[in-house]
Design a protein around this motif. Structure first.
Motif, PDB file in Angstrom:
ATOM      1  N   ARG A 124      -2.589 -34.976  13.648  1.00  0.00           N
ATOM      2  CA  ARG A 124      -1.620 -33.985  14.122  1.00  0.00           C
ATOM      3  C   ARG A 124      -2.267 -32.647  14.468  1.00  0.00           C
ATOM      4  O   ARG A 124      -1.592 -31.719  14.882  1.00  0.00           O
ATOM      5  CB  ARG A 124      -0.528 -33.778  13.072  1.00  0.00           C
ATOM      6  CG  ARG A 124      -0.021 -35.096  12.476  1.00  0.00           C
ATOM      7  CD  ARG A 124       1.208 -34.914  11.634  1.00  0.00           C
ATOM      8  NE  ARG A 124       2.389 -34.810  12.467  1.00  0.00           N
ATOM      9  CZ  ARG A 124       2.971 -35.839  13.078  1.00  0.00           C
ATOM     10  NH1 ARG A 124       2.483 -37.048  12.964  1.00  0.00           N
ATOM     11  NH2 ARG A 124       4.033 -35.661  13.815  1.00  0.00           N
ATOM     12  N   LEU A 135      -1.984 -36.120  18.992  1.00  0.00           N
ATOM     13  CA  LEU A 135      -0.653 -36.121  19.593  1.00  0.00           C
ATOM     14  C   LEU A 135      -0.757 -35.698  21.067  1.00  0.00           C
ATOM     15  O   LEU A 135      -1.849 -35.402  21.560  1.00  0.00           O
ATOM     16  CB  LEU A 135       0.274 -35.164  18.835  1.00  0.00           C
ATOM     17  CG  LEU A 135       0.438 -35.447  17.337  1.00  0.00           C
ATOM     18  CD1 LEU A 135       1.436 -34.454  16.716  1.00  0.00           C
ATOM     19  CD2 LEU A 135       0.913 -36.872  17.093  1.00  0.00           C
ATOM     20  N   CYS A 171       4.696 -39.308  18.105  1.00  0.00           N
ATOM     21  CA  CYS A 171       4.943 -38.153  17.234  1.00  0.00           C
ATOM     22  C   CYS A 171       5.315 -38.597  15.826  1.00  0.00           C
ATOM     23  O   CYS A 171       5.010 -37.902  14.846  1.00  0.00           O
ATOM     24  CB  CYS A 171       6.069 -37.287  17.805  1.00  0.00           C
ATOM     25  SG  CYS A 171       5.563 -36.314  19.236  1.00  0.00           S
TER      26      CYS A 171
END
Lengths: 196, 196
Positions: free
Chosen positions: B78, B102, B71
């Motif tokens: 993302r 992610l 993360c």
């Protein structure tokens, strides 16, 4: 993948007997899911064991006491000493509950190919125990391998000068064993060891 | 047998995945033979891991940092979130190096028989992430089991209100797999997923 702590845990777990990278990852995940109830107790048990467990200075058994709980047990027959290759063999005999005397852990067997010579075995402490007296019989309980048989003969020879009976464990058909699956060596040993 | 420290070590080792009493005794002996180089480092790695590793508050991954290193990685895409059942699945995808976005760890699959309902899964944090915006695609990478398929359908339904593309991993013949050993379900899925 999860930081250096997880990587290191997996790397060390993968060196456990029977473990590889895949099973180590699985074990790490299982343990990390319950850090308080599984990971920390195991870490603590390992640290306690590493700090307290020693080789018994008399027989070579692993114990948190020295002399070990077997050597210190007044109920054991101190006149019979059973010689085993390793602590695992001692544990097996104790689980079976078939030996009420003491033990002597040799720490290996003679193996010229494996680089184990007479000086690598714990024979001197055994001879000292015999010189101190009180031992009536020495049972050689080594494995029925080439190395085990060689070590048994060599040790029987070294003990011949002492006033003790030297015996070795019987060989033959294991309990529950069918004859048709046994190897030739075991069948030959079983026939030789026949009783009327 | 060797005092309470050894007994406790064996008892806890025997609860490791794939271990039983016999393999636990073997592991205990191996470790106890080298307390300084094997037992203490493993104990230390376990303690460090237990003290530092947490679930990532964003995605549910296990890491010694929060947010986790995935993360927190500015190099990851993302806009794509891959939903997996557990951290082990995330690790497998990372080893394969096939996903650059992610993750979101669901923490299980719906299983009425196993007692896992919608409230036991980490769906709320996923919806919050989608509400915050920036996510373009959600890949549902759950196992091709009955529970996995049920959860995939249920989750796709819950995500239908968001302006994201919901996809799921392809099903078919695994790499290196021969057709004649595959089950009917896999063959049916492979035919359905045929490409020209």
């Amino acid at each position: 993948m999860g930081g250096p702590e997880i990587e290191r845990l997996i790397a060390l777990l993968s060196r456990l007997p029977g473990y590889g990278p895949r099973s180590a990852r699985r074990a790490a995940l299982t343990l990390l899911r319950q850090p308080q109830t599984r990971l920390l107790p195991l870490a603590d048990a390992m640290e306690q064991a590493a700090r307290s467990v020693r080789s018994c200075s008399t027989c070579g058994n692993l114990d948190s006491r020295d002399p070990c709980s077997i050597c210190a047990d007044p109920g054991r027959d101190r006149s019979i000493v059973c010689v085993v290759e390793g602590v695992g063999d001692l544990w097996a005999l104790e689980r079976a509950g078939v030996h009420r005397g003491l033990y002597h852990v040799l720490g290996g067997t003679l193996s010229p190919l494996g680089g184990t010579g007479p000086d690598d075995l714990s024979t001197r402490p055994l001879l000292v125990r015999l010189e101190e007296g009180g031992v009536r019989e020495v049972i050689l309980a080594l494995g029925a391998t080439v190395e085990g048989a060689t070590t048994t003969h060599w040790l029987a020879d070294r003990l011949s000068g002492f006033p003790v009976t030297v015996s070795r464990v019987g060989q033959g058909v294991p309990m529950g064993g069918a004859l048709d699956v046994l190897d030739d060596g075991t069948l030959a040993a079983a026939l030789l060891a026949r009783r009327s």
